[in-house]
Design a protein around this motif. Structure first.
Motif, mmCIF file in Angstrom:
data_model
loop_
_atom_site.group_PDB
_atom_site.id
_atom_site.type_symbol
_atom_site.label_atom_id
_atom_site.label_comp_id
_atom_site.label_asym_id
_atom_site.label_seq_id
_atom_site.Cartn_x
_atom_site.Cartn_y
_atom_site.Cartn_z
ATOM 1 N N HIS A 97 77.334 26.580 -20.790
ATOM 2 C CA HIS A 97 76.569 25.554 -20.083
ATOM 3 C C HIS A 97 76.544 25.839 -18.594
ATOM 4 N N LEU A 98 75.480 25.412 -17.948
ATOM 5 C CA LEU A 98 75.371 25.494 -16.496
ATOM 6 C C LEU A 98 76.051 24.283 -15.870
ATOM 7 N N PRO A 99 76.462 24.403 -14.614
ATOM 8 C CA PRO A 99 76.992 23.221 -13.923
ATOM 9 C C PRO A 99 75.933 22.124 -13.858
ATOM 10 N N LEU A 100 76.366 20.906 -14.034
ATOM 11 C CA LEU A 100 75.446 19.779 -13.975
ATOM 12 C C LEU A 100 74.893 19.656 -12.554
ATOM 13 N N ARG A 101 73.601 19.500 -12.420
ATOM 14 C CA ARG A 101 72.973 19.415 -11.100
ATOM 15 C C ARG A 101 71.765 18.504 -11.162
ATOM 16 N N THR A 102 71.208 18.238 -9.985
ATOM 17 C CA THR A 102 70.023 17.390 -9.862
ATOM 18 C C THR A 102 68.857 18.231 -9.373
ATOM 19 N N LEU A 103 67.719 18.121 -10.057
ATOM 20 C CA LEU A 103 66.496 18.809 -9.664
ATOM 21 C C LEU A 103 65.401 17.775 -9.429
ATOM 22 N N ILE A 104 64.446 18.141 -8.582
ATOM 23 C CA ILE A 104 63.385 17.203 -8.206
ATOM 24 C C ILE A 104 62.031 17.899 -8.321
ATOM 25 N N THR A 105 61.062 17.188 -8.849
ATOM 26 C CA THR A 105 59.687 17.662 -8.827
ATOM 27 C C THR A 105 58.789 16.513 -8.433
ATOM 28 N N ASP A 106 57.668 16.831 -7.804
ATOM 29 C CA ASP A 106 56.725 15.772 -7.409
ATOM 30 C C ASP A 106 55.317 16.334 -7.346
ATOM 31 N N SER A 107 54.356 15.434 -7.226
ATOM 32 C CA SER A 107 52.955 15.816 -7.069
ATOM 33 C C SER A 107 52.407 15.069 -5.874
ATOM 34 N N GLN A 108 52.095 15.781 -4.809
ATOM 35 C CA GLN A 108 51.663 15.146 -3.567
ATOM 36 C C GLN A 108 50.134 15.108 -3.461
ATOM 37 N N ARG A 109 49.504 16.259 -3.387
ATOM 38 C CA ARG A 109 48.034 16.352 -3.327
ATOM 39 C C ARG A 109 47.457 15.497 -2.197
ATOM 40 N N LEU A 110 48.082 15.596 -1.030
ATOM 41 C CA LEU A 110 47.671 14.877 0.170
ATOM 42 C C LEU A 110 47.744 15.840 1.352
ATOM 43 N N GLU A 111 47.222 15.401 2.500
ATOM 44 C CA GLU A 111 47.376 16.200 3.711
ATOM 45 C C GLU A 111 48.844 16.271 4.121
ATOM 46 N N GLN A 112 49.560 15.156 4.037
ATOM 47 C CA GLN A 112 50.985 15.121 4.341
ATOM 48 C C GLN A 112 51.729 14.459 3.184
ATOM 49 N N PRO A 113 52.878 15.000 2.776
ATOM 50 C CA PRO A 113 53.631 14.402 1.677
ATOM 51 C C PRO A 113 54.084 12.973 1.999
ATOM 52 N N VAL A 114 54.148 12.180 0.963
ATOM 53 C CA VAL A 114 54.593 10.780 1.064
ATOM 54 C C VAL A 114 55.865 10.638 0.241
ATOM 55 N N VAL B 175 63.222 12.596 -10.387
ATOM 56 C CA VAL B 175 64.554 13.095 -10.057
ATOM 57 C C VAL B 175 65.268 13.294 -11.384
ATOM 58 N N MET B 176 65.681 14.530 -11.661
ATOM 59 C CA MET B 176 66.227 14.900 -12.969
ATOM 60 C C MET B 176 67.697 15.274 -12.848
ATOM 61 N N HIS B 177 68.513 14.674 -13.703
ATOM 62 C CA HIS B 177 69.958 14.925 -13.703
ATOM 63 C C HIS B 177 70.428 14.829 -15.149
ATOM 64 N N GLY B 178 70.731 15.983 -15.761
ATOM 65 C CA GLY B 178 71.038 15.963 -17.179
ATOM 66 C C GLY B 178 69.845 15.423 -17.953
ATOM 67 N N SER B 179 70.072 14.373 -18.725
ATOM 68 C CA SER B 179 68.968 13.753 -19.473
ATOM 69 C C SER B 179 68.374 12.557 -18.742
ATOM 70 N N GLN C 292 72.631 6.584 -7.601
ATOM 71 C CA GLN C 292 73.039 7.984 -7.480
ATOM 72 C C GLN C 292 71.833 8.906 -7.346
ATOM 73 N N LEU C 293 70.824 8.693 -8.173
ATOM 74 C CA LEU C 293 69.642 9.549 -8.130
ATOM 75 C C LEU C 293 68.797 9.275 -6.891
ATOM 76 N N GLN C 294 68.770 8.036 -6.451
ATOM 77 C CA GLN C 294 68.062 7.725 -5.208
ATOM 78 C C GLN C 294 68.718 8.436 -4.024
ATOM 79 N N GLU C 295 70.041 8.475 -4.008
ATOM 80 C CA GLU C 295 70.762 9.157 -2.925
ATOM 81 C C GLU C 295 70.494 10.659 -2.958
ATOM 82 N N SER C 296 70.416 11.222 -4.163
ATOM 83 C CA SER C 296 70.092 12.650 -4.280
ATOM 84 C C SER C 296 68.719 12.936 -3.697
ATOM 85 N N TYR C 297 67.764 12.078 -4.021
ATOM 86 C CA TYR C 297 66.415 12.261 -3.490
ATOM 87 C C TYR C 297 66.415 12.110 -1.967
#
Length: 612
Positions: free
Chosen positions: A377-394, A401-405, A437-442
Motif C-alpha cells: 500500500h501507498l502512504p495515505l495522502r490527500t489529492l485535489i482536483t478541480d475544474s476552473q474554466r475561468l480567467e482566474q481560478p475561484v 478533495v480526495m483522501h482514501g475513500s 480535516q479535508l477543508q484544512e487540506s484544501y
C-alpha cells in the motif's frame, strides 16, 4: 523550495546528459543495460466506463481488454475533469493550476515556460521523443511540443481537429497536420494517422542502445463525433447507447491499439517496452444522466456520478493500465490506492533511474514501490482536483478533495465512495471532523498554489524559432467569463463575436507589423468575403459545414497596452488590414478588433505578427 524557472534550455540539457553518460556508459566505463522504451497512450474524453473490461456491455474493446489482462491497473486513478489541465499535470508532475493551465481555451491552456516536461526529461536521458495527435498546451512559441522536449512532432492544432488553431477545414479525414512545425497533408482517418506514424517513429528509433519515448495522444473520441459509418453500424439501433459514433470512435482506437501491440510483439519490443493506456477525463458521450446527473438515463458509467467537467467521480476517475513484462510489473493486478496524473512523471524518473538536471519539487509521488510489488500500500495522502474554466481560478470551484475513500465536493458535500460509489448520500452533517480535516487540506493547498496564478504565460512575438507569429482567438484571454472566445472553426464561420486580449512577450525592440484577418492565411479569402459551405462527407458521420457569415466590417483597431491605432476598412480591402507599431522589450497586452456596420465590436479572429 519550489523551483519553476528552467536554468538551461532543453537542448543544452540533452547535450550535457549525452556527454556525461558517454553513450550509455557509467563512470566505471562499463556499458549499462538499455533503459526500457516508453509508450504513453492517452485518449480524449473516454471515461472509465467506456471499456468493456470495466463492465460496459454496450461497447466492444477486445484489445483494451487484452491490455487490461496483461497489465497492472490503477483502479482509483484520477486526472483533471477536462483536457488541457490533465495534460499539463501529466507532463509536469505538478497540479495543473500551478502550471498556468486551468482551462482549455482563453490563454489558459498554455503551459508555463518554467515547467520541465516529461519529454524534456526523457530527451535529456538519451531517449528519442515523439508526439502524435493532441498536444493542447500551446500552438505558439515557446509552448509548442517541439519547444518542450519533443524531437518528432505530428499534431493537430488547438484542443481538437476543427478548432481555431487547427489547419482550416480539417474534418478527421485526409487532413493537414503540423509535422515538426510545418503543415503537411496526410491521407486517412486521424486516429489511423497518429498510430501509423507513431509506429513509423518507433521503427526508426528502436536501436539497441537508444530507447524511445512515444506520446500517442488521440483526439478521439472527442467531439465532433466523426468516424466512418462502418465503425458506427454495430452500435446503431440500440436505444441504450447515447451516441453510437462515440462508441465507433473508441472501436477504431481499439483496433489501432491492437495493431500497435502486434507490432511490438513481432519486433521483439514487447518485453522491454512500458506501455501505458489512460484517458484525460471522464466520458463526454458514453452516458446520459437525468435528475441532475445522479441517475443514468442511457449508457454506462461504471456506477459513478458525473461525466467530463464534473467534480464527482465520473468527471475525473479514468482507466490506467501499465504493462512492462521485463520490469516485473504484474499482469492482472489491481492497485486500489489513490493515485493521480501528477504521479506519472515522478514514477518514470524513479522507476527508470532517470537523471534530473536540478531539483524539481513535484506535487505527485513515485508509484515505483507499489508497481514493482515492493509494498502492498501507498502512504495515505490527500489529492485535489478541480475544474476552473475561468480567467482566474475561484476558491473551491468544482473541486474534489480526495483522501482514501473520502470525497469532499466543493468544500461542502462529503461522500464515502467505499459505501456510496455513486455519491448519492451527502454525509457531511454526520462527519464534521472529516469535513474540517479535508477543508484544512484544501486551504493549505490553495495557500501554496494560488500565488503562482500571477505568472501569466505570454506568447513570444516573432522569436527566431517562430519568425512569423499567428495569433488566434482560441488563445485570447476573455473579458467576460460568461462569454466564450471563438475557439473553433464553426464559431469563426458563424461570426461569433467576443472581446479579449493576448498576453504577449517581446524580446527584441523594434517595429512590428500586425495584420488583422477575418480568415486564417491558408484560406486566402478576402476580409469582407464569405466562404462557401461544405457538404457532408459520404460514408462518414461528418456533417455539412455552414457558409461563412457576412460580418460587414467597417473599422479595424489595435491597442498595445494603452496605445491605440484605428483604420477604416474599405470595400477594396484584401485578406487583412495592416498596422505598424513600435514595441519595447517586455510583456504587453495586445487587443485587435473589428467594428461592424452596427457599431458592434469583436475580436479579429486571426492576427499575423511580423517584425520589420
Amino acid at each position: 523550495m519550489k523551483l519553476y524557472k528552467i536554468i538551461l534550455g532543453t537542448y543544452l540539457l540533452s547535450y550535457i546528459f549525452f556527454a556525461s553518460n558517454v553513450l550509455g556508459q557509467t563512470k566505471n566505463n562499463k556499458p549499462t543495460e538499455k533503459k526500457p522504451n516508453v509508450i504513453l497512450i492517452i485518449t480524449d474524453d473516454q471515461g472509465y466506463g467506456d471499456l468493456s473490461c470495466h463492465g460496459n456491455s454496450l461497447i466492444k474493446t477486445p484489445n483494451m481488454d487484452q491490455l487490461f489482462q496483461e497489465s497492472t491497473r490503477l483502479a482509483d486513478f484520477h486526472v483533471s475533469p477536462t483536457c488541457s489541465p490533465t495534460r499539463a499535470a501529466l507532463m509536469t508532475g505538478h497540479y495543473s493550476n500551478r502550471t498556468g493551465v486551468w482551462h482549455t481555451i482563453g490563454g489558459r491552456s498554455l503551459l508555463k515556460e518554467g515547467e520541465v516536461t516529461m519529454a524534456d526529461v526523457f530527451a535529456a536521458n538519451g531517449y528519442a521523443t515523439g508526439i502524435f495527435g493532441k498536444w493542447h498546451l500551446g500552438d505558439n512559441y515557446p509552448f509548442r511540443p517541439q519547444d518542450r522536449g519533443f524531437q518528432e512532432v505530428l499534431v493537430h492544432g488547438g484542443g481538437g481537429i476543427g478548432q481555431g488553431p487547427d489547419y482550416w477545414d480539417n474534418n478527421y479525414f485526409d487532413d493537414t497536420y503540423f509535422h515538426n512545425g510545418e503543415p503537411e497533408k496526410f491521407t486517412g482517418y486521424c486516429t489511423d494517422v497518429w498510430f501509423d506514424n507513431a509506429i513509423k517513429f518507433i521503427d526508426e528509433n528502436h536501436q539497441e542502445d537508444e530507447p524511445f519515448f512515444c506520446y500517442l495522444s488521440t483526439n478521439a473520441p472527442h467531439s465532433p463525433y466523426s468516424i466512418s459509418n462502418e465503425y458506427v453500424e454495430p452500435y446503431n439501433n440500440n436505444d441504450s447507447i447515447p451516441v453510437p459514433a462515440f462508441n465507433g470512435m473508441i472501436s477504431n482506437i481499439d483496433e489501432n491499439l491492437g495493431k500497435l501491440m502486434n507490432y511490438l510483439k513481432r519486433n521483439g519490443l514487447e518485453e522491454n517496452t512500458i506501455l501505458v493506456f489512460m484517458a484525460d477525463n471522464g466520458t463526454s458521450a458514453g452516458v446520459n444522466f437525468k435528475n441532475r446527473g445522479s441517475e443514468v438515463d442511457k449508457g454506462f458509467n461504471a456506477g459513478m456520478r458525473g461525466k467530463k467537467g464534473s467534480m464527482y467521480e465520473g468527471g475525473h476517475r479514468v482507466p490506467f493500465f501499465i504493462r512492462w513484462p521485463k520490469g516485473n510489473i504484474a499482469a492482472g493486478k489491481d492497485i486500489n490506492d489513490l493515485t493521480a496524473h501528477i504521479d506519472i512523471l515522478p514514477t518514470f524518473i524513479d522507476m527508470l533511474d532517470l537523471e534530473m538536471p536540478y531539483e524539481v519539487v513535484f506535487d505527485g509521488s513515485s508509484l515505483k514501490s507499489i508497481l514493482l510489488g515492493q509494498t502492498d500500500h501507498l502512504p495515505l495522502r490527500t489529492l485535489i482536483t478541480d475544474s476552473q474554466r475561468l480567467e482566474q481560478p475561484v476558491k473551491w470551484r468544482q473541486s474534489s478533495v480526495m483522501h482514501g475513500s473520502w470525497r469532499l465536493i466543493n468544500g461542502e458535500e462529503l461522500y464515502d465512495i467505499s459505501l456510496d460509489p455513486g455519491q448519492q448520500n451527502n454525509i457531511a452533517p454526520e462527519n464534521p471532523k472529516m469535513v474540517k480535516q479535508l477543508q484544512e487540506s484544501y486551504e493549505n493547498w490553495w495557500k501554496d498554489i494560488s500565488p503562482t496564478f500571477e505568472n501569466v504565460p505570454a506568447i513570444q512575438l516573432c522569436p527566431p524559432q517562430e519568425p512569423v507569429t499567428l495569433l488566434r482567438t482560441h488563445d485570447m484571454h476573455m473579458d467576460d467569463d460568461k462569454n466564450l472566445v471563438p475557439w473553433n472553426q464553426k464559431q469563426v464561420r458563424e461570426g461569433m463575436k467576443s472581446n479579449g486580449w493576448f498576453e504577449v512577450n517581446v524580446l527584441e525592440q523594434g517595429i512590428y507589423k500586425f495584420t488583422l484577418m477575418r480568415w486564417p492565411p491558408e484560406v486566402h479569402a478576402g476580409m469582407l468575403a464569405s466562404i462557401r459551405a461544405k457538404p457532408s462527407l459520404p460514408g462518414t458521420t461528418v456533417g455539412k459545414v455552414v457558409a461563412g457569415a457576412d460580418l460587414k466590417i467597417r473599422q479595424a483597431a489595435i491597442t498595445l497596452d494603452e496605445i491605440e491605432q484605428n483604420q477604416t476598412v474599405s470595400s477594396s480591402v484584401g485578406e487583412g488590414i495592416v498596422f505598424e507599431m513600435p514595441i519595447e522589450v517586455g510583456k504587453h497586452k495586445l487587443r485587435a478588433w473589428f467594428t461592424d456596420d452596427k457599431e458592434e465590436s469583436f475580436a479579429a479572429y486571426y492576427v499575423i505578427v511580423e517584425k520589420n
